[in-house]
Design an enzyme around this catalytic site. Structure first.
Site, PDB file in Angstrom:
ATOM      1  N   HIS A 190     -17.504 -15.109 -43.992  1.00 40.88           N
ATOM      2  CA  HIS A 190     -18.040 -14.240 -43.006  1.00 40.88           C
ATOM      3  C   HIS A 190     -18.831 -13.124 -44.198  1.00 40.88           C
ATOM      4  CE1 HIS A 190     -15.193 -15.484 -40.606  1.00 40.88           C
ATOM      5  NE2 HIS A 190     -15.407 -14.071 -39.300  1.00 40.88           N
ATOM      6  N   ASP A 219     -10.600   4.531   3.653  1.00 41.76           N
ATOM      7  CA  ASP A 219     -10.826   3.563   3.699  1.00 41.76           C
ATOM      8  C   ASP A 219     -11.957   2.390   4.486  1.00 41.76           C
ATOM      9  OD1 ASP A 219      -7.982   3.326   3.071  1.00 41.76           O
ATOM     10  OD2 ASP A 219      -6.907   4.200   4.950  1.00 41.76           O
ATOM     11  N   GLU A 232     -10.539  -9.014 -46.293  1.00 44.89           N
ATOM     12  CA  GLU A 232      -9.819  -9.524 -45.315  1.00 44.89           C
ATOM     13  C   GLU A 232      -9.719 -11.165 -45.437  1.00 44.89           C
ATOM     14  OE1 GLU A 232     -10.802  -9.317 -40.904  1.00 44.89           O
ATOM     15  OE2 GLU A 232     -10.063  -7.483 -41.095  1.00 44.89           O
ATOM     16  N   GLU A 262      -1.488   4.685  -5.009  1.00 42.35           N
ATOM     17  CA  GLU A 262      -2.509   4.671  -4.575  1.00 42.35           C
ATOM     18  C   GLU A 262      -3.137   5.395  -4.073  1.00 42.35           C
ATOM     19  OE1 GLU A 262      -2.041   1.909  -1.819  1.00 42.35           O
ATOM     20  OE2 GLU A 262      -4.764   0.875  -2.012  1.00 42.35           O
ATOM     21  N   HIS A 263      -3.225   5.927  -3.351  1.00 41.31           N
ATOM     22  CA  HIS A 263      -3.813   7.202  -2.894  1.00 41.31           C
ATOM     23  C   HIS A 263      -2.734   7.897  -2.754  1.00 41.31           C
ATOM     24  CE1 HIS A 263      -4.588   3.492   0.321  1.00 41.31           C
ATOM     25  NE2 HIS A 263      -5.527   4.110   0.058  1.00 41.31           N
ATOM     26  N   SER A 304       1.082  -1.345  -0.217  1.00 40.54           N
ATOM     27  CA  SER A 304      -0.006   0.122   0.013  1.00 40.54           C
ATOM     28  C   SER A 304       0.863   1.142   0.164  1.00 40.54           C
ATOM     29  CB  SER A 304      -1.145   0.042   1.501  1.00 40.54           C
ATOM     30  OG  SER A 304      -1.967   1.037   1.288  1.00 40.54           O
ATOM     31  N   GLN A 347      -0.966   4.684   6.698  1.00 40.89           N
ATOM     32  CA  GLN A 347      -0.314   4.681   5.875  1.00 40.89           C
ATOM     33  C   GLN A 347       0.082   4.145   6.384  1.00 40.89           C
ATOM     34  OE1 GLN A 347      -2.413   4.176   2.585  1.00 40.89           O
ATOM     35  NE2 GLN A 347      -0.950   2.507   2.506  1.00 40.89           N
ATOM     36  N   HIS A 373       0.430   0.466   8.004  1.00 44.86           N
ATOM     37  CA  HIS A 373       0.039  -0.594   7.346  1.00 44.86           C
ATOM     38  C   HIS A 373       0.884  -1.977   7.380  1.00 44.86           C
ATOM     39  CE1 HIS A 373      -4.795  -0.590   5.832  1.00 44.86           C
ATOM     40  NE2 HIS A 373      -4.502   0.908   5.691  1.00 44.86           N
TER      41      HIS A 373
END
Lengths: 428, 428
Positions: free
Chosen positions: B415, B356, B410, B322-323, B233, B255, B258
């Site tokens: 098709h 959070d 193609e 992340e944050h 984190s 943070q 963690h």
């Protein structure tokens, strides 16, 4: 193409399983290619292009003159077709871009999400027998709509070092100017690591052979994002007695011609419809240029007669087909029963090739049962959604005590303090 | 926590790199666990739970009596906090569910997308020092909103074989009744393969230690879908002279607590703000119960003084945190400059711990630079979007020739035939 009539559940479950593809023996080769490009850059890439794409390339990047020349080499009819398809694809993909509202979750607490483009993306277009310019539309248009900053394209050159004009025409139509002559795992490695000429990207899109697929998978473990996990293409058709056997046979074949490992499946509650379709299939197969490939695919494929259309949906949901065609009298009535599929085609005139080229939907879809958990490519595939929040004094007073209580219960006291210190200053 | 002042670009680039985490030595162990559970089912799982979770479990599934008992064991204050947080999370996630319109891309050609729930999903909640019930809210609420059919939860028991009441309370609040006592790679294996007791799921969500992460990664190669690739984190704060150093220090610490491998970064154009924040950090650190963990995280972390706020955003976009906290006088003015981040917190009172726990946004976010290409968890994570199309006679007459032209270019003649056969019958 074998026919099963009301088999037992074990057989049904077995029929839902895809044939296992052994790729372990590729892994060492692909790892070698990745590490050569990572450490050797452009010279290593050129050497691999010579060895594996069999083209001696001085300039990896397609020149403006080559792009210009391609504009003249595409027939006006094809150019017009590509433009109509592009307009439909753009219209449908643009409709996916819906801004979300800012939400006040508690008094003074405001949360929202914003789509932000992935800055750098790479598109891989395979070479081989035919120029798959339609895939450039399917990947390039949502990338442009998402406003990705760097959009690059790698595609293998022919032995003379040229790229097919239809590929250059289509890329140019989408204002993709950074086109590089490289194929296979070496092209994927170049986009993932970057070389002197080819910029590194964060996400790689596009189909390819087993080497390409393996390279994407291995690089995913190193942090590269990829579009969707890959597997052989497939179609499942649920048809009732009102369906046209000629149409269904044509749809089955349009999928079967993709590759010998493609799988096509017909489900029906009508034995007559199945019989007639298989007859039509035999007839239509005869005149196909890619007859051998289609015949090989048919040998992996089957028709399944079940008592009810509802039982057909149970099987289909369990199988999770990439393409699902509802050749039913009232297809919309049944559409709500679909739990797992990549893209669904409703009714008599919605043939799969419409979605492959020009109706507007994307043809980069989850195969191999991945439709249980994955979506096809869309504008979302080229963005990430970032959440935002702002909290005013009222807001922190309101939710602060909630955060304190929860953080303490999780024994995360610094989390609690971040709120307490704010509440304390507010109360001074 | 080191401070860098206007370092050169090479140093800036180096600071953006995450510390490499060696996990190769885990792989063999995790592979063993996966294969034991795959072949051995419940008995093998029970044995591994005894060996690795150190609990002797007869019944893997939590009983209704255990769930009922937990309701009494959670304090009314915590129960109320969890309910308020749940309401906010539900409100925000519900706002993400926007139905898309049916689009007529060409006359008679109708395309649309529909969100369909992933039928079977699994949630993993780690054990260890604290019961992470907040993650149940973050994963269970969007799963419920998406209407996933099967929602199961695995979490390691304590040595007495019990699950923390806050976990059972929160799961029950979300009507998650299928809760199993298993942790680590063995729990992930059980959910991916299924056992006699634990149903197989298509996608697994939730954080965990290196064994859990490795198991998810390895199973992804076998076709399992996972929430987001995992890493330690992290938070990055951009602060100007108007920011409150005490608040920023508290956010950095929230943070840092963690894990020892967490990374916290402070960017500012004000040397005074950096100095004051580092002082406040030292002071606040002293009183933390998880002081040693936070101190270890701070030793991987740094403050960076740059000439301008704009340079801070350049670094942040390159780092892709992340944050991201914008402790700026006018944070909304700068929000448009954000290219890469998981979740953004604007202004003085939007502390990370709000997101959070209780503001409403999701806390399962892309770490390790994955914010360049990945979104955090949302209701979308529990759905796939299936495309649908229907085409009437006008529609196929309109786009049929476009498809024919492109398919022929193609070299995919089957098709083309799928359209030609329809146009031919229409003209009879």
């Amino acid at each position: 193409m074998r026919t099963y009539i009301n088999p037992n559940q074990d057989t049904l479950d077995a029929l839902c399983k895809r044939p296992e593809i052994k790729t372990a023996d590729l892994e060492a080769d692909v790892r070698d290619i990745l590490s050569l490009v990572k450490s050797g850059g452009d010279p290593a890439l050129r050497k691999l292009v010579l060895e594996l794409d069999q083209a001696d390339i001085r300039e990896l990047k397609v020149s403006p003159a080559e792009i210009k020349a391609a504009q003249e080499q595409v027939s006006p009819e094809l150019a017009a077709a590509i433009q109509i398809a592009a307009a439909n694809i753009e219209k449908f993909h643009r409709s996916q871009m819906i801004a979300e509202e800012r939400v006040e979750t508690s008094p003074g607490v405001f949360c929202w999400r914003k789509s932000v483009p992935i800055e750098k993306i790479g598109i891989y277009i395979p070479g081989g027998s035919a120029p798959l310019f339609s895939t450039i539309l399917m990947l390039g248009i949502p990338a442009q709509l998402a406003l990705c900053d760097t959009i690059i394209l790698c595609t293998p050159p022919d032995k003379q070092g040229n790229i097919h004009p239809a590929i250059l025409y289509t890329a140019n139509l989408l204002r993709i100017k950074n086109i590089y002559k490289a194929g296979g795992a070496q092209a994927i490695a170049a986009m993932a690591y970057g070389t002197e000429t080819i910029p590194r990207v964060y996400k790689i899109f596009g189909p390819g052979n087993q080497y390409v697929t393996k390279a994407k998978t291995l690089l995913q473990l190193e942090g590269l994002a990829i579009d969707i996990p890959a597997g052989p293409s497939e179609v499942l058709i649920i048809a009732d007695q009102y369906a046209d056997p000629d149409f269904i046979a044509a749809d089955l074949l349009s999928q079967a011609e993709h590759g010998a490992d493609s799988q096509v499946i017909l489900l029906s509650n009508s034995s007559e419809l199945i019989t007639q379709t298989l007859q039509a299939l035999e007839q239509q197969l005869e005149s196909l240029p890619r007859k051998e490939i289609a015949a090989a695919a048919l040998s992996n494929s089957f028709a399944l007669q079940l008592d009810s259309i509802s039982a057909c949906f149970d099987f289909s949901n369990n199988y999770a087909p990439e393409h699902l065609i509802l050749a039913l009298e009232k297809p919309e009535y049944y559409a709500g029963q679909i739990k797992n599929a990549g893209s669904v085609f409703l009714g008599k005139y919605a043939c799969e090739s419409a979605g492959d080229y020009a109706s507007g939907t994307n043809h980069t879809l989850p195969t191999n049962g991945f439709a249980r958990s994955h979506s096809g490519v869309s504008v979302d595939s080229f963005c990430k959604k970032i959440t935002f929040q702002t909290i005013n004094k009222t807001g922190i007073r309101h939710i602060g005590p909630v955060i304190e209580t929860m953080a303490e219960a999780e024994s995360l006291i610094a989390h609690k303090n971040a709120v307490s210190i704010r509440l304390k200053k507010l109360n001074l």
